[in-house]
Design a protein around this motif. Structure first.
Motif, PDB file in Angstrom:
ATOM      1  N   ASP A  29       0.813  -1.212   0.000  1.00 42.34           N
ATOM      2  CA  ASP A  29       0.000   0.000   0.000  1.00 42.34           C
ATOM      3  C   ASP A  29       0.848   1.264   0.000  1.00 42.34           C
ATOM      4  O   ASP A  29       0.475   2.278  -0.595  1.00 42.34           O
ATOM      5  CB  ASP A  29      -0.918  -0.003   1.232  1.00 42.34           C
ATOM      6  N   ASP A  30       1.987   1.223   0.666  1.00 42.35           N
ATOM      7  CA  ASP A  30       2.842   2.409   0.717  1.00 42.35           C
ATOM      8  C   ASP A  30       3.379   2.759  -0.665  1.00 42.35           C
ATOM      9  O   ASP A  30       3.424   3.930  -1.054  1.00 42.35           O
ATOM     10  CB  ASP A  30       3.999   2.177   1.691  1.00 42.35           C
ATOM     11  N   VAL A  46       1.936   1.970  -3.528  1.00 47.93           N
ATOM     12  CA  VAL A  46       0.809   2.439  -4.331  1.00 47.93           C
ATOM     13  C   VAL A  46       0.495   3.896  -4.019  1.00 47.93           C
ATOM     14  O   VAL A  46       0.220   4.706  -4.909  1.00 47.93           O
ATOM     15  CB  VAL A  46      -0.422   1.540  -4.073  1.00 47.93           C
ATOM     16  N   LYS A  47       0.563   4.244  -2.738  1.00 49.70           N
ATOM     17  CA  LYS A  47       0.253   5.611  -2.322  1.00 49.70           C
ATOM     18  C   LYS A  47       1.235   6.610  -2.920  1.00 49.70           C
ATOM     19  O   LYS A  47       0.849   7.714  -3.322  1.00 49.70           O
ATOM     20  CB  LYS A  47       0.280   5.683  -0.795  1.00 49.70           C
ATOM     21  N   ARG A  48       2.515   6.228  -3.004  1.00 48.94           N
ATOM     22  CA  ARG A  48       3.531   7.138  -3.528  1.00 48.94           C
ATOM     23  C   ARG A  48       3.813   6.926  -5.013  1.00 48.94           C
ATOM     24  O   ARG A  48       4.645   7.611  -5.582  1.00 48.94           O
ATOM     25  CB  ARG A  48       4.831   6.976  -2.732  1.00 48.94           C
ATOM     26  N   SER A  61       4.303  -2.926   3.041  1.00 48.04           N
ATOM     27  CA  SER A  61       5.433  -3.097   2.130  1.00 48.04           C
ATOM     28  C   SER A  61       6.078  -4.450   2.370  1.00 48.04           C
ATOM     29  O   SER A  61       6.498  -4.759   3.499  1.00 48.04           O
ATOM     30  CB  SER A  61       6.473  -1.983   2.333  1.00 48.04           C
TER      31      SER A  61
END
Length: 605
Positions: free
Chosen positions: A287-288, A290-292, A454
């Protein structure tokens, strides 16, 4: 430099290391396995089209056949497979003894090789550690582990023995092996080993038989040994601890590479016909990412099965786990890529008719949730023997239950588990972060939470069991830029007025009136970090304050006859070569005894 060009030979198949073969069952019956001496590697047989050198013995590879690791790009002879001692980059975090973060800065102009992907570092997109001999590409730095030199102790333990700190490759041209006395340097590949304290060099196949104890080499009498330096740093970065000026032009690239500059896959270049039969797939590791918008480009054939794509994604993120534990989910609707016999794309590069509407542009690599796992817990009080204990955990396993099981396995069941803590340690290449877990926290949920954020972070995370002791916290901060020749009371009033220090936690231990500087003794980590950051943005009487972290020197730990040398360097003199001098002295000596006088002046020394 002689470059290595390879192309897949007919019928070529990936071959994995011994440990990899045991953990990961064969996904396809047509694949064979080669037994190698070092775990983690994923070798395939390739046809050489250009002069190529072996990364294990540094000799020339005669003939047309070589063996290439698809993870770290290591190339070697067939005869070197069984005697291979070089560890794959995906297994590097498992070999770290004490996690120590690196101090990355812009690389110099000399030719070096990346310690992650083993390829030359060229251009401006490369970094080097200011303390040790680690050179990486900017996009590879997030995959390097926290294995820098341990230059001080934090007060929680003692350094009973001092061993070699081995680093692979980038040796000086005249280096000779300490074991066989033959040349072990190479300007063509990443080969050879060197101790970063005493400077002893060796072949990768010879260094394991050398005595493990390090005697600090020819500079032992002028070097400040790590056992004599004590510094309670906690969340201070190594740049702060070693007084290294910040502001690297590559600092933004250390966290991750964004979508504007995607990370290419580290595949070896193939022929044009082979390239036309491949496709690039964007893969995120959690998710980290994808967010960045930080993804890896994975190059796979246009006709690809699920297991092959998952295995290629694991190689791209330097993860040594079995592909059966992972699945790819489409970015957007959480629909896993399933079906062992389903092709991702057909031979024309388009999705099959029944999947054309669902063909994704990107995938997220996820770990399948398990009901039970094996948790490795490292016990800080263990000096010899096993480095960790393996404990099986389930849905109901808490921190307290794991600590009780750990004490039983180590034969210390008479101890009270409430006197121990379980610490989560993230061994990032830029900073090592520690977090004490609460006793009722569910560990299986904790592991799955980290993997969801991650997968790379999970691979670089360890769990340590520590004894609950009341450690005396003493952080010394040198505050400069104050008006000179003032009495102690006025200095205390200025510090209180501009920094709002807590008087019961902060005291003035030393005062240097002629220099306009004081040393603050802080007994709380949070207060020390707050004062440090606030002082950097504070001006007194129109003059900017400077703040430096000062270590404590244990004089009783110095060897008899030792005379540690202080080095002061002005980086603006000597034809602007001062930065290279700082870099060289920090590698030769303990960086705590090297001072940049443009960063706080010489008073800290």
């Amino acid at each position: 430099m002689a470059e290595c060009g390879v192309a897949d030979s007919p019928g070529a198949s990936p071959v994995h290391g011994k440990k990899k073969a045991q953990q990961s069952p064969v996904g396809s019956s047509s694949r064979s396995r080669y037994q190698v001496g070092s775990p983690g590697h994923c070798f395939k047989r390739v046809t050489l089209t250009k002069p190529t050198f072996c990364h294990n013995c540094s000799d020339f590879i005669w003939g047309l056949v070589g063996f290439l690791c698809e993870v770290c790009n290591l190339m070697c002879h067939e005869k070197c497979l069984k005697n291979l001692r070089v560890t794959c980059s995906c297994m590097a975090p498992t070999l770290v003894q004490v996690p120590v973060a690196h101090c990355f800065g812009p690389a110099g102009l000399k030719k070096r090789f990346c310690c992650v992907c083993r390829k030359p570092t060229e251009g401006n997109a490369s970094l080097r550690c200011e303390v040790c001999e680690v050179h990486v590409h900017a996009d590879c730095s997030v995959f390097s582990c926290a294995d820098c030199r341990l230059c001080h102790q934090d007060g929680t333990g003692t350094l009973d023995t001092f061993q070699h700190h081995w680093r692979e490759g980038n040796l000086p041209s005249g280096a000779r092996c300490e074991g066989c006395r033959r040349s072990c340097a190479s300007s063509d590949v990443l080969a050879g080993m060197r101790c970063e304290w005493c400077g002893v060099t060796s072949h990768a196949a010879c260094y394991a038989v050398l005595p493990p104890a390090c005697k600090l080499g020819r500079l032992a009498s002028v070097l400040l040994p790590p056992s004599s330096v004590q510094l309670s740093s906690r969340n201070y970065s190594k740049m702060h601890c070693y007084r290294i000026a910040e502001g690297s032009p590559h600092e933004d690239t250390l966290d991750e590479v964004g979508p504007s500059s995607p990370v290419p896959s580290r595949e070896t270049p193939q022929t044009s016909s082979s390239e036309s039969a491949k496709q690039a797939v964007r893969v995120f590791d959690g998710d980290d990412a994808v967010k960045r918008g930080a993804f890896r480009l994975v190059s796979v054939p246009r006709v690809t099965r699920k297991e092959e794509l998952v295995e290629a994604a694991l190689r791209a993120f330097y993860l040594p786990d079995a592909p059966q534990r992972y699945e790819l989910r489409e970015l957007g609707p959480p629909q896993p890529l399933h079906g062992d016999g389903d092709d991702v794309l057909d031979r024309n590069g388009t999705a099959p008719e029944h999947k054309r509407d669902a063909a994704p542009e990107a995938w997220v690599l996820r770990a399948a949730p398990l009901d039970t796992e094996v948790l490795k817990v490292h016990a800080c009080w263990l000096k010899t023997g096993l480095s960790h204990a393996s404990i099986s955990i389930s849905r109901d396993s808490t921190v307290d239950s794991v600590l009780k099981e750990l004490l039983v396995q180590l034969g210390r069941q008479e101890k009270d588990s409430s006197n121990f803590n379980l610490v989560e340690v993230h061994m990032g290449s830029k900073q090592v972060l520690r977090q004490v877990l609460t006793g009722e926290e569910l560990l299986l949920d904790k592991l799955q939470e980290i993997r969801k954020v991650s997968l790379r972070q999970m691979h670089q995370t360890r769990f340590y069991a520590t004894e609950s002791r009341d450690h005396v916290i003493q952080v010394s901060l040198l505050i400069g830029g104050l008006p000179p020749l003032l009495p102690r009371e006025e200095y205390a009033q200025l510090v209180q007025e501009h920094l709002s220090v807590k008087s019961h936690l902060v005291t003035i231990s030393h005062m240097y009136g002629s220099q306009g500087a004081v040393v603050l003794q802080v007994s709380c980590f949070s207060e020390a970090e707050r004062v440090y950051m606030l002082a950097k943005d504070t001006a007194v009487c129109g003059k900017q304050l400077t703040t430096l972290v000062i270590p404590h020197i244990l004089h009783n730990k110095l060897a008899r006859g030792a005379c540690p040398m202080l080095v002061f360097v002005n980086p603006k003199s000597g034809g602007m070569k001062g930065r290279e001098l700082l870099y060289s002295f920090r590698k030769l000596l303990n960086p705590h005894q090297v001072f940049d006088i443009s960063n706080g002046g010489p008073l800290a020394g």
